[in-house]
Design an enzyme around this catalytic site. Structure first.
Site, PDB file in Angstrom:
ATOM      1  N   LYS A 144     -34.701 -17.943 -29.055  1.00  0.00           N
ATOM      2  CA  LYS A 144     -33.652 -16.965 -28.774  1.00  0.00           C
ATOM      3  C   LYS A 144     -33.673 -16.618 -27.293  1.00  0.00           C
ATOM      4  O   LYS A 144     -34.720 -16.240 -26.751  1.00  0.00           O
ATOM      5  CB  LYS A 144     -33.851 -15.696 -29.613  1.00  0.00           C
ATOM      6  CG  LYS A 144     -32.679 -14.720 -29.522  1.00  0.00           C
ATOM      7  CD  LYS A 144     -32.756 -13.662 -30.606  1.00  0.00           C
ATOM      8  CE  LYS A 144     -31.490 -12.813 -30.650  1.00  0.00           C
ATOM      9  NZ  LYS A 144     -31.509 -11.859 -31.773  1.00  0.00           N
ATOM     10  N   ASN A 152     -30.687  -0.286 -27.210  1.00  0.00           N
ATOM     11  CA  ASN A 152     -31.964  -0.038 -27.879  1.00  0.00           C
ATOM     12  C   ASN A 152     -33.117  -0.438 -26.973  1.00  0.00           C
ATOM     13  O   ASN A 152     -33.013  -1.359 -26.176  1.00  0.00           O
ATOM     14  CB  ASN A 152     -32.029  -0.809 -29.212  1.00  0.00           C
ATOM     15  CG  ASN A 152     -32.665  -2.170 -29.078  1.00  0.00           C
ATOM     16  OD1 ASN A 152     -33.895  -2.312 -29.078  1.00  0.00           O
ATOM     17  ND2 ASN A 152     -31.822  -3.200 -28.944  1.00  0.00           N
ATOM     18  N   ARG A 153     -34.197   0.313 -27.100  1.00  0.00           N
ATOM     19  CA  ARG A 153     -35.464  -0.072 -26.478  1.00  0.00           C
ATOM     20  C   ARG A 153     -36.572   0.135 -27.518  1.00  0.00           C
ATOM     21  O   ARG A 153     -37.554   0.825 -27.280  1.00  0.00           O
ATOM     22  CB  ARG A 153     -35.720   0.719 -25.187  1.00  0.00           C
ATOM     23  CG  ARG A 153     -35.604   2.224 -25.294  1.00  0.00           C
ATOM     24  CD  ARG A 153     -36.101   2.901 -24.000  1.00  0.00           C
ATOM     25  NE  ARG A 153     -35.900   4.342 -24.030  1.00  0.00           N
ATOM     26  CZ  ARG A 153     -34.796   4.958 -23.609  1.00  0.00           C
ATOM     27  NH1 ARG A 153     -33.780   4.264 -23.126  1.00  0.00           N
ATOM     28  NH2 ARG A 153     -34.712   6.280 -23.678  1.00  0.00           N
ATOM     29  N   THR A 184     -37.996  -8.545 -35.236  1.00  0.00           N
ATOM     30  CA  THR A 184     -39.118  -9.286 -34.703  1.00  0.00           C
ATOM     31  C   THR A 184     -40.433  -8.701 -35.220  1.00  0.00           C
ATOM     32  O   THR A 184     -40.646  -7.492 -35.153  1.00  0.00           O
ATOM     33  CB  THR A 184     -39.112  -9.261 -33.163  1.00  0.00           C
ATOM     34  OG1 THR A 184     -37.925  -9.884 -32.705  1.00  0.00           O
ATOM     35  CG2 THR A 184     -40.311  -9.955 -32.572  1.00  0.00           C
ATOM     36  N   ALA A 241     -31.749 -10.616 -36.326  1.00  0.00           N
ATOM     37  CA  ALA A 241     -33.030  -9.902 -36.340  1.00  0.00           C
ATOM     38  C   ALA A 241     -32.851  -8.501 -35.768  1.00  0.00           C
ATOM     39  O   ALA A 241     -31.954  -8.242 -34.973  1.00  0.00           O
ATOM     40  CB  ALA A 241     -34.059 -10.666 -35.521  1.00  0.00           C
ATOM     41  N   SER A 293     -36.353 -10.398 -25.456  1.00  0.00           N
ATOM     42  CA  SER A 293     -36.126  -8.962 -25.564  1.00  0.00           C
ATOM     43  C   SER A 293     -36.451  -8.299 -24.234  1.00  0.00           C
ATOM     44  O   SER A 293     -37.481  -8.590 -23.622  1.00  0.00           O
ATOM     45  CB  SER A 293     -37.010  -8.357 -26.652  1.00  0.00           C
ATOM     46  OG  SER A 293     -36.985  -6.941 -26.576  1.00  0.00           O
ATOM     47  N   ASN A 348     -37.297  -5.245 -23.941  1.00  0.00           N
ATOM     48  CA  ASN A 348     -38.000  -3.999 -24.240  1.00  0.00           C
ATOM     49  C   ASN A 348     -39.517  -4.120 -24.367  1.00  0.00           C
ATOM     50  O   ASN A 348     -40.187  -3.148 -24.697  1.00  0.00           O
ATOM     51  CB  ASN A 348     -37.425  -3.390 -25.525  1.00  0.00           C
ATOM     52  CG  ASN A 348     -35.943  -3.120 -25.393  1.00  0.00           C
ATOM     53  OD1 ASN A 348     -35.497  -2.636 -24.368  1.00  0.00           O
ATOM     54  ND2 ASN A 348     -35.175  -3.472 -26.411  1.00  0.00           N
ATOM     55  N   THR A 349     -40.053  -5.319 -24.149  1.00  0.00           N
ATOM     56  CA  THR A 349     -41.500  -5.511 -24.071  1.00  0.00           C
ATOM     57  C   THR A 349     -41.814  -5.933 -22.646  1.00  0.00           C
ATOM     58  O   THR A 349     -41.259  -6.928 -22.166  1.00  0.00           O
ATOM     59  CB  THR A 349     -41.967  -6.592 -25.074  1.00  0.00           C
ATOM     60  OG1 THR A 349     -41.737  -6.128 -26.410  1.00  0.00           O
ATOM     61  CG2 THR A 349     -43.448  -6.897 -24.898  1.00  0.00           C
ATOM     62  N   THR A 360     -24.679  -5.337 -34.433  1.00  0.00           N
ATOM     63  CA  THR A 360     -23.960  -4.139 -34.005  1.00  0.00           C
ATOM     64  C   THR A 360     -22.585  -4.065 -34.668  1.00  0.00           C
ATOM     65  O   THR A 360     -22.143  -2.986 -35.070  1.00  0.00           O
ATOM     66  CB  THR A 360     -23.828  -4.123 -32.470  1.00  0.00           C
ATOM     67  OG1 THR A 360     -25.142  -4.231 -31.905  1.00  0.00           O
ATOM     68  CG2 THR A 360     -23.173  -2.846 -31.990  1.00  0.00           C
ATOM     69  N   ASN A 384     -29.509 -12.804 -27.024  1.00  0.00           N
ATOM     70  CA  ASN A 384     -30.123 -11.510 -27.286  1.00  0.00           C
ATOM     71  C   ASN A 384     -29.307 -10.422 -26.585  1.00  0.00           C
ATOM     72  O   ASN A 384     -28.205 -10.676 -26.105  1.00  0.00           O
ATOM     73  CB  ASN A 384     -31.580 -11.534 -26.776  1.00  0.00           C
ATOM     74  CG  ASN A 384     -32.499 -10.625 -27.585  1.00  0.00           C
ATOM     75  OD1 ASN A 384     -32.112  -9.541 -28.009  1.00  0.00           O
ATOM     76  ND2 ASN A 384     -33.731 -11.075 -27.794  1.00  0.00           N
ATOM     77  N   ASN A 444     -38.940 -15.282 -30.063  1.00  0.00           N
ATOM     78  CA  ASN A 444     -38.266 -14.265 -29.252  1.00  0.00           C
ATOM     79  C   ASN A 444     -39.059 -14.030 -27.962  1.00  0.00           C
ATOM     80  O   ASN A 444     -40.121 -13.416 -27.982  1.00  0.00           O
ATOM     81  CB  ASN A 444     -38.141 -12.967 -30.048  1.00  0.00           C
ATOM     82  CG  ASN A 444     -37.295 -11.923 -29.326  1.00  0.00           C
ATOM     83  OD1 ASN A 444     -36.919 -12.100 -28.171  1.00  0.00           O
ATOM     84  ND2 ASN A 444     -37.001 -10.829 -30.004  1.00  0.00           N
ATOM     85  N   GLY A 503     -38.828  -1.875 -28.839  1.00  0.00           N
ATOM     86  CA  GLY A 503     -40.163  -2.326 -28.457  1.00  0.00           C
ATOM     87  C   GLY A 503     -40.941  -2.997 -29.575  1.00  0.00           C
ATOM     88  O   GLY A 503     -42.160  -2.800 -29.706  1.00  0.00           O
ATOM     89  N   PHE A 504     -40.237  -3.803 -30.381  1.00  0.00           N
ATOM     90  CA  PHE A 504     -40.906  -4.557 -31.453  1.00  0.00           C
ATOM     91  C   PHE A 504     -41.717  -3.634 -32.368  1.00  0.00           C
ATOM     92  O   PHE A 504     -42.868  -3.923 -32.712  1.00  0.00           O
ATOM     93  CB  PHE A 504     -41.830  -5.644 -30.896  1.00  0.00           C
ATOM     94  CG  PHE A 504     -41.144  -6.816 -30.244  1.00  0.00           C
ATOM     95  CD1 PHE A 504     -39.771  -6.976 -30.294  1.00  0.00           C
ATOM     96  CD2 PHE A 504     -41.891  -7.779 -29.563  1.00  0.00           C
ATOM     97  CE1 PHE A 504     -39.138  -8.059 -29.686  1.00  0.00           C
ATOM     98  CE2 PHE A 504     -41.280  -8.874 -28.957  1.00  0.00           C
ATOM     99  CZ  PHE A 504     -39.901  -9.009 -29.011  1.00  0.00           C
TER     100      PHE A 504
END
Length: 342
Positions: free
Chosen positions: A219, A117-118, A92, A68, A181, A183-184, A324, A248, A178, A120-121
């Protein structure tokens, strides 16, 4: 190899998110030309009976999927399938479209073969993704990775996941919850045993009464300690979900060779790629042994070659995913992995 010697150096001169969108548009255009899809499949697709896997009731043509985050909005799944993936995970996605975090939010660390990465969905919402899947009948197994909107407080997060489930259940082959992450804000708090059992239990209850129930996976982050991983194993077994995706991105920066000043300037975000390889494999092995192999694990994190994928499978993964590594190694990565597996 043309990609690594010519294409990648050019791509890496430009902003990574802009290049991502450029590649999407280019692939969409290229594969709209007559014969291009067939040509790509002839070059990249590996079909061998020994590569087929049957996992949580689904038949996978091979064990290598796309994680994802690459095709967040389900806009390129059929085109990407031409590179030989056995399955593709979209998302996501969240119930309501959201722009994600401020730019810039995607960074390369070439010295480490890594990304931070950030995002943020950032996505156009679950309904829009479902509509695209409905219109373009997938030629590959599709996973639906679901999350909560940034503005949704954790005590109301369950409703977001249920809404995503309702939107996608008829167009995906499996789900991924998910909660890992980085980033949220506060999302990872949902990995704690109480909230997670409630969330997965409610999804499972809804899933079990659906005419065509889908496998639900969780995840998890690579940053969980042994006690938390023990809880995860108990949660999977108690909730009855189909399995796990491990792992993740990480918030750990300790194994980087990129100068500390550069990393500090980039700031917060999830780290993926080679620095995560060993930790992801450790998590897979720990969970597989702790659970006595009672549920399947999809292994992801720092897979850049067949050896990396084989290590994940040997540790207890049933399937693997790349992201990646696909960016650093190029479109031939899946074929090389499949040809190099034992």
């Amino acid at each position: 190899m043309l990609y690594k010697s010519v294409v990648k150096p050019i791509f890496f001169l430009f902003d990574p998110e802009k290049i991502h969108h450029f590649v999407f548009k280019s692939l969409k255009l290229a594969f709209s030309l007559p014969g291009m899809a067939a040509m790509a499949r002839a070059v990249y697709v590996v079909k061998k009976p020994k590569l087929e896997r049957e996992v949580f009731g689904l038949k996978f043509p091979n064990p290598v999927g796309l994680a994802a985050g690459f095709d967040k909005d389900a806009k390129l799944f059929n085109e990407l399938a031409n590179f030989g993936f056995g399955f593709i995970e979209i998302g996501t996605v969240t119930p309501v479209a959201q722009p994600g975090n401020e730019l810039p939010r995607l960074f390369r660390l070439p010295a480490d073969q890594a990304l931070i990465n950030r995002m943020g969905f950032n996505n156009g919402g679950a309904k829009a993704a479902a509509e695209r899947l409905r219109k373009s009948a997938p030629k590959v197994l599709i996973g639906g990775n679901i999350g909560k909107n940034k503005v949704t407080p954790n005590d109301q997060a369950l409703n977001d996941y249920l809404l995503c489930y309702d939107d996608l259940v008829d167009v995906v082959d499996y789900f991924v919850v998910n909660v890992s992450s980085p980033n949220t804000p506060n999302l990872r708090e949902l990995q704690e045993k109480g909230p997670l059992l409630e969330l997965l239990g409610a999804l499972q209850k809804k899933n079990q009464v659906h005419p065509t129930p889908r496998p639900i996976l969780l995840k998890i982050a690579p940053d969980l300690n042994a006690s938390q991983l023990d809880d995860i194993v108990e949660i999977v077994l108690e909730s009855g979900i189909a399995g796990l995706i491990a792992t993740n991105t990480t918030i750990d920066r300790s194994k980087l060779t990129t100068p500390e000043k550069t990393v500090e300037e980039i700031g917060a975000g999830g780290l993926s790629g080679k620095p995560v390889t060993n930790r992801a494999t450790e998590v897979i092995r720990y969970i597989h042994e702790k659970s006595a192999g009672k549920f399947p694990i999809i292994g992801v994190g720092g897979i850049h070659c067949a050896k990396d994928a084989q290590e994940k499978l040997d540790a207890g993964a049933t399937l693997v995913q790349v992201y990646t590594g696909f960016i650093y190694e190029g479109p031939g990565l899946v074929k090389r992995i499949l040809k190099g597996l034992n």
